[in-house]
Design a protein around this motif. Structure first.
Motif, PDB file in Angstrom:
ATOM      1  N   ASN A   9       0.837  -1.186   0.000  1.00 27.96           N
ATOM      2  CA  ASN A   9       0.000   0.000   0.000  1.00 27.96           C
ATOM      3  C   ASN A   9       0.879   1.245   0.000  1.00 27.96           C
ATOM      4  O   ASN A   9       2.097   1.142  -0.135  1.00 27.96           O
ATOM      5  CB  ASN A   9      -0.948  -0.003   1.204  1.00 27.96           C
ATOM      6  CG  ASN A   9      -2.325   0.540   0.841  1.00 27.96           C
ATOM      7  OD1 ASN A   9      -2.473   1.713   0.531  1.00 27.96           O
ATOM      8  ND2 ASN A   9      -3.336  -0.324   0.877  1.00 27.96           N
ATOM      9  N   ARG A  10       0.295   2.383   0.201  1.00 24.82           N
ATOM     10  CA  ARG A  10       0.988   3.658   0.120  1.00 24.82           C
ATOM     11  C   ARG A  10       0.377   4.639   1.124  1.00 24.82           C
ATOM     12  O   ARG A  10      -0.525   4.288   1.871  1.00 24.82           O
ATOM     13  CB  ARG A  10       0.874   4.239  -1.298  1.00 24.82           C
ATOM     14  CG  ARG A  10      -0.568   4.560  -1.676  1.00 24.82           C
ATOM     15  CD  ARG A  10      -0.711   5.153  -3.068  1.00 24.82           C
ATOM     16  NE  ARG A  10      -0.018   6.416  -3.204  1.00 24.82           N
ATOM     17  CZ  ARG A  10      -0.501   7.577  -2.800  1.00 24.82           C
ATOM     18  NH1 ARG A  10      -1.683   7.652  -2.216  1.00 24.82           N
ATOM     19  NH2 ARG A  10       0.198   8.685  -2.967  1.00 24.82           N
ATOM     20  N   GLY A  11       0.864   5.870   1.107  1.00 25.00           N
ATOM     21  CA  GLY A  11       0.228   6.931   1.871  1.00 25.00           C
ATOM     22  C   GLY A  11       0.253   6.732   3.366  1.00 25.00           C
ATOM     23  O   GLY A  11       1.112   6.039   3.927  1.00 25.00           O
ATOM     24  N   GLU A  12      -0.736   7.343   4.041  1.00 27.92           N
ATOM     25  CA  GLU A  12      -0.724   7.356   5.501  1.00 27.92           C
ATOM     26  C   GLU A  12      -0.865   5.967   6.105  1.00 27.92           C
ATOM     27  O   GLU A  12      -0.306   5.698   7.162  1.00 27.92           O
ATOM     28  CB  GLU A  12      -1.801   8.302   6.041  1.00 27.92           C
ATOM     29  CG  GLU A  12      -3.230   7.998   5.643  1.00 27.92           C
ATOM     30  CD  GLU A  12      -3.884   6.947   6.516  1.00 27.92           C
ATOM     31  OE1 GLU A  12      -3.436   6.738   7.657  1.00 27.92           O
ATOM     32  OE2 GLU A  12      -4.841   6.332   6.042  1.00 27.92           O
ATOM     33  N   ILE A  13      -1.593   5.046   5.459  1.00 25.05           N
ATOM     34  CA  ILE A  13      -1.749   3.717   6.057  1.00 25.05           C
ATOM     35  C   ILE A  13      -0.438   2.941   6.007  1.00 25.05           C
ATOM     36  O   ILE A  13      -0.114   2.193   6.927  1.00 25.05           O
ATOM     37  CB  ILE A  13      -2.905   2.924   5.397  1.00 25.05           C
ATOM     38  CG1 ILE A  13      -3.134   1.609   6.154  1.00 25.05           C
ATOM     39  CG2 ILE A  13      -2.623   2.683   3.923  1.00 25.05           C
ATOM     40  CD1 ILE A  13      -3.396   1.778   7.635  1.00 25.05           C
ATOM     41  N   ALA A  14       0.334   3.128   4.953  1.00 22.48           N
ATOM     42  CA  ALA A  14       1.643   2.469   4.901  1.00 22.48           C
ATOM     43  C   ALA A  14       2.543   2.998   6.019  1.00 22.48           C
ATOM     44  O   ALA A  14       3.235   2.228   6.695  1.00 22.48           O
ATOM     45  CB  ALA A  14       2.295   2.686   3.542  1.00 22.48           C
ATOM     46  N   CYS A  15       2.518   4.315   6.228  1.00 25.77           N
ATOM     47  CA  CYS A  15       3.308   4.910   7.316  1.00 25.77           C
ATOM     48  C   CYS A  15       2.831   4.393   8.667  1.00 25.77           C
ATOM     49  O   CYS A  15       3.634   4.126   9.565  1.00 25.77           O
ATOM     50  CB  CYS A  15       3.210   6.432   7.280  1.00 25.77           C
ATOM     51  SG  CYS A  15       3.855   7.193   5.764  1.00 25.77           S
ATOM     52  N   ARG A  16       1.516   4.258   8.812  1.00 26.83           N
ATOM     53  CA  ARG A  16       0.936   3.770  10.072  1.00 26.83           C
ATOM     54  C   ARG A  16       1.387   2.337  10.374  1.00 26.83           C
ATOM     55  O   ARG A  16       1.755   2.001  11.511  1.00 26.83           O
ATOM     56  CB  ARG A  16      -0.599   3.838   9.951  1.00 26.83           C
ATOM     57  CG  ARG A  16      -1.395   2.982  10.928  1.00 26.83           C
ATOM     58  CD  ARG A  16      -1.334   3.521  12.339  1.00 26.83           C
ATOM     59  NE  ARG A  16      -1.945   2.602  13.284  1.00 26.83           N
ATOM     60  CZ  ARG A  16      -1.298   1.648  13.905  1.00 26.83           C
ATOM     61  NH1 ARG A  16      -0.006   1.450  13.687  1.00 26.83           N
ATOM     62  NH2 ARG A  16      -1.929   0.864  14.766  1.00 26.83           N
ATOM     63  N   ILE A  17       1.382   1.477   9.376  1.00 25.23           N
ATOM     64  CA  ILE A  17       1.787   0.080   9.574  1.00 25.23           C
ATOM     65  C   ILE A  17       3.272   0.001   9.896  1.00 25.23           C
ATOM     66  O   ILE A  17       3.694  -0.768  10.773  1.00 25.23           O
ATOM     67  CB  ILE A  17       1.430  -0.752   8.322  1.00 25.23           C
ATOM     68  CG1 ILE A  17      -0.087  -0.819   8.146  1.00 25.23           C
ATOM     69  CG2 ILE A  17       2.019  -2.161   8.421  1.00 25.23           C
ATOM     70  CD1 ILE A  17      -0.538  -1.329   6.797  1.00 25.23           C
ATOM     71  N   ILE A  18       4.065   0.810   9.219  1.00 22.61           N
ATOM     72  CA  ILE A  18       5.514   0.818   9.473  1.00 22.61           C
ATOM     73  C   ILE A  18       5.797   1.180  10.934  1.00 22.61           C
ATOM     74  O   ILE A  18       6.706   0.614  11.557  1.00 22.61           O
ATOM     75  CB  ILE A  18       6.218   1.793   8.511  1.00 22.61           C
ATOM     76  CG1 ILE A  18       6.183   1.234   7.084  1.00 22.61           C
ATOM     77  CG2 ILE A  18       7.667   2.050   8.939  1.00 22.61           C
ATOM     78  CD1 ILE A  18       6.620   2.219   6.023  1.00 22.61           C
ATOM     79  N   ARG A  19       5.016   2.092  11.493  1.00 26.44           N
ATOM     80  CA  ARG A  19       5.233   2.485  12.892  1.00 26.44           C
ATOM     81  C   ARG A  19       5.097   1.295  13.836  1.00 26.44           C
ATOM     82  O   ARG A  19       5.928   1.084  14.716  1.00 26.44           O
ATOM     83  CB  ARG A  19       4.230   3.580  13.281  1.00 26.44           C
ATOM     84  CG  ARG A  19       4.463   4.122  14.680  1.00 26.44           C
ATOM     85  CD  ARG A  19       3.582   5.321  14.972  1.00 26.44           C
ATOM     86  NE  ARG A  19       2.191   4.942  15.205  1.00 26.44           N
ATOM     87  CZ  ARG A  19       1.161   5.434  14.539  1.00 26.44           C
ATOM     88  NH1 ARG A  19       1.361   6.313  13.562  1.00 26.44           N
ATOM     89  NH2 ARG A  19      -0.062   5.058  14.826  1.00 26.44           N
ATOM     90  N   THR A  20       4.061   0.486  13.646  1.00 23.81           N
ATOM     91  CA  THR A  20       3.880  -0.687  14.510  1.00 23.81           C
ATOM     92  C   THR A  20       4.958  -1.733  14.252  1.00 23.81           C
ATOM     93  O   THR A  20       5.472  -2.356  15.192  1.00 23.81           O
ATOM     94  CB  THR A  20       2.485  -1.297  14.302  1.00 23.81           C
ATOM     95  OG1 THR A  20       1.500  -0.386  14.803  1.00 23.81           O
ATOM     96  CG2 THR A  20       2.343  -2.623  15.030  1.00 23.81           C
ATOM     97  N   LEU A  21       5.316  -1.946  12.995  1.00 24.68           N
ATOM     98  CA  LEU A  21       6.374  -2.909  12.694  1.00 24.68           C
ATOM     99  C   LEU A  21       7.672  -2.515  13.389  1.00 24.68           C
ATOM    100  O   LEU A  21       8.379  -3.370  13.954  1.00 24.68           O
ATOM    101  CB  LEU A  21       6.597  -2.995  11.183  1.00 24.68           C
ATOM    102  CG  LEU A  21       5.440  -3.576  10.352  1.00 24.68           C
ATOM    103  CD1 LEU A  21       5.767  -3.492   8.863  1.00 24.68           C
ATOM    104  CD2 LEU A  21       5.164  -5.024  10.758  1.00 24.68           C
TER     105      LEU A  21
END
Length: 662
Positions: A9-21
């Motif tokens: 994915n891209r955008g804010e949801i990709a950034c959001r998932i990366i934070r938890t990872l």
């Protein structure tokens, strides 16, 4: 637990998932199209893999390219986010065949719930109430029209595939049905590759209530309370909150149980959302609409009131772990709101915008969270969904959470790209929203009463002072070319424009610095606090705010509204004379999808000429004059905002053709 997770994915949801990872110590892999090569999620991830060109079909929707990226990067799992391949049963199967874990439900669950018709039948068999309607696969427009009387008017046309309000149309009369069906099929086919439609009764004063569920692979299913998503525009959610101000504890328990039963009907696994419609006139009666077999855009409000990280829960369930808590352990604490920041212009009918983000200012403070992909010098493409960021608030009660979000939006600025932030702030201040009296038609009813900010005298004066002070600071007095001389300074005059508003402002004069509009002068002063913050004193009244300075323009942030003021330039002759413009200009960047006329055709005032699509929204461009049309674009062509689409040569008027002749 997984070692490496690719985010498809891209955008804010990709950034959001990366934070938890990152918090879990899991290596992250981003994927990107050519349009996103410099995007925030790309440089936040541990590594990134190019998928292809900008169009989603050749990048983010290319399942083979995503799986190849997983192989190249050594990913042992793929998180699809939402949109794109998140609810693609074939992709989930392909992941399984490739030996890569799909962080989501089984392909069977996606397939059943991804088709709204089969989903209705599946939950009806479990005793879950559904909206009355006609839902059979393969119905033609004629068959749907013949069944409309059985449903009754007003009715709702819905695509069987997809979501996000795409292809949904409310129809009030028989005469409007066939045109609406035609448009709905075209939109559904373009958005989801499936033009299957069905009809439902349109619920009066509808409220959109959804329930977050979690289920593991060991048979446990729990719900995490509900979210109210009734503040919508064209069936697209705008502001969400948790919990709903409508439901009492008994109804909350009943709707939560129905959501869990819906998940059990397909052996669900992972995080999912069951959506219900509730009439504001009968809040204890709810109907199943659909199940989203993925993480929702609005999941942060549930995280805020439960204290759970839903992305972490998805990862643990996909790795085979049982849920670490039972239904009795779920406690809702406080209240949370989420506002979606879109690249669109509410003052111009919510047309998509896009462009270059010169600078972005995110809010801070107690109870404020921002999920975003925005950063300075980012290019916002029209190839994808227009959502840029989400501003989330939490409070001990609903009113505290609402006030915090209003204040946070007042501090949010995206300089260079027009957004809906000012609209969101005004929406949250409506009396019905303050009181929690919501329904999905509220925005449509109230929109005409919205008064968007216009540049005022003070704004023009501030802009002139900032331009003048910046020129002095950047070049020094000896380099100026404005008639500077020894002795008393000559006032410098700035002809400025902001949309339809124009002012001439004088800056300077003898003695202390002054600023004047219409010969009314006041003492003034300007202090640059940093690159974007400025303090301006006019007549003893001091205002400190954010501003972006250009060589010939200034953008001011005023209560969540960005006001662009620039040095006046010549306007189009027809516009300046108050005449209709024979040039048809694209109101937004996008792609020409339909040309309604042929080159050389004769057209009348109001005739449809070209349809432009951007960010999943179509806009019809009509002729403002009668005459002969000359097309400047063709279907499939990409256009920019302000580009000429066609020119209409006005029909000659004479004794025989003048209005009222003969």
């Amino acid at each position: 637990m997984f070692h490496t997770v690719l985010i498809a994915n891209r955008g804010e949801i990709a950034c959001r998932i990366i934070r938890t990872l990152r918090e879990l110590g899991i290596r992250s892999v981003a994927v990107y199209s050519d349009a996103d090569a410099g995007a925030r999620h790309v440089h936040l991830a541990d590594t990134a893999v190019r998928l292809g060109p900008a169009p989603a079909a050749q990048s983010y929707l290319d399942a083979e390219a995503v799986l190849e990226a997983a192989r190249q990067s050594g990913a042992d799992a793929i998180h699809p986010g939402y949109g794109f391949l998140a609810e693609n049963a074939g992709f989930a199967l392909a992941c399984e065949a490739a030996g890569v874990s799909f962080i989501g439900p089984t392909s069977e669950a996606i397939s059943v719930m991804g088709d709204k018709i089969t989903a209705k039948h599946a939950v009806e068999a479990r005793g879950v109430p559904t909206v009355p309607g006609v839902a059979r696969s393969g119905m033609s427009d004629a068959e749907l029209a013949a069944s409309a009387d059985e449903v009754g008017y007003p009715l709702l046309i819905k695509p069987s595939a997809g979501g996000g309000g795409k292809g949904m149309h409310v129809v009030d009369s028989e005469s409007a049905l066939i045109p609406a069906l035609t448009a709905a099929r075209r939109e559904a086919a373009a958005s989801f590759g499936d033009d299957t439609l069905f009809l439902e009764r349109y619920i009066s004063h509808p409220r959109h209530i959804e329930v977050q569920v979690l289920a593991d692979a060991h048979g446990a299913v729990v719900h995490l309370g509900e979210r109210e998503c009734s503040l919508q525009r064209r069936h697209q959610k705008v502001i969400e909150e948790a919990p709903s101000p409508l439901l009492d504890e008994r109804t909350r328990e009943r709707i939560g149980a129905a959501a869990c039963e819906t998940a059990r009907s397909v052996g669900y696994r992972g995080a999912g959302t069951v959506e219900f419609i509730v009439s504001a006139d009968a809040p204890d009666e709810f109907f199943f609409m659909e199940m989203n077999t993925r993480l929702q855009v609005e999941h942060p409000v549930t995280e805020e009131v439960t204290g759970l990280d839903l992305v972490e829960q998805q990862l643990r369930v996909a790795a085979g772990e049982p849920l670490g808590f039972a239904q009795a352990d779920v406690v809702l604490r406080g209240h949370s709101f989420e506002a979606r920041v879109y690249a669109e212009d509410p003052a111009s009918g919510f047309l998509p915008t896009g462009g270059h983000v010169a600078s972005v200012q995110h809010p801070r403070g107690d109870g404020i969270r921002v999920d975003t992909a925005l950063e300075d010098d980012l290019d916002v493409s029209t190839d994808y969904d227009p959502m840029l960021a989400k501003v989330i608030s939490w409070g001990a009660d609903r009113e505290q959470a609402r006030r915090r979000l209003v204040a946070a939006l007042g501090e949010t600025a995206v300089f260079g790209v027009v957004t809906n932030v000012e609209f969101l702030r005004m929406l949250l201040e409506l009396p019905d929203v303050v009181a929690g009296r919501l329904d999905t038609d509220l925005i449509a009813r109230e929109l005409e009463g919205f008064s968007f900010a216009r540049a005022e005298d003070r704004d023009f004066a501030e802009a002139a002072l900032i331009l003048d002070a910046a020129a002095t600071r950047d070049t020094g007095p000896w380099a100026r070319r404005d008639g500077w001389r020894l002795g008393d300074p000559v006032p410098r005059r700035y002809a400025l424009r902001a949309g339809d508003e124009a002012r001439t402002v004088s800056v300077g004069g003898a003695g202390v610095l002054t600023v004047g509009i219409d010969a009314h002068e006041q003492s003034a002063g300007v202090v640059f606090l940093d690159d974007t913050r400025v303090s301006v004193d006019i007549g003893g009244s001091v205002r400190t705010f954010s501003a972006l300075r250009g060589e010939e323009s200034v953008s001011l942030l005023r209560d969540g509204a960005v006001i662009d003021i620039g040095i006046e330039r010549a306007r189009h002759a027809a516009d300046a004379a108050g005449q209709a413009d024979p040039q048809l200009i694209s109101p937004m960047p996008g792609t020409v999808v339909v040309a309604r006329v042929a080159d050389g055709d004769t057209v009348q005032v109001g005739d449809e000429i070209v349809v432009v699509e951007a960010m999943k929204m179509e806009h019809v461009v009509r002729s403002a004059v009668a005459g002969t049309v000359s097309l400047r674009v063709a279907p499939g062509e990409t256009v920019s905002r302000g580009q000429t689409l066609a020119v209409v040569t006005p029909a000659a008027s004479g004794p025989d053709t003048a209005p009222g002749a003969g």
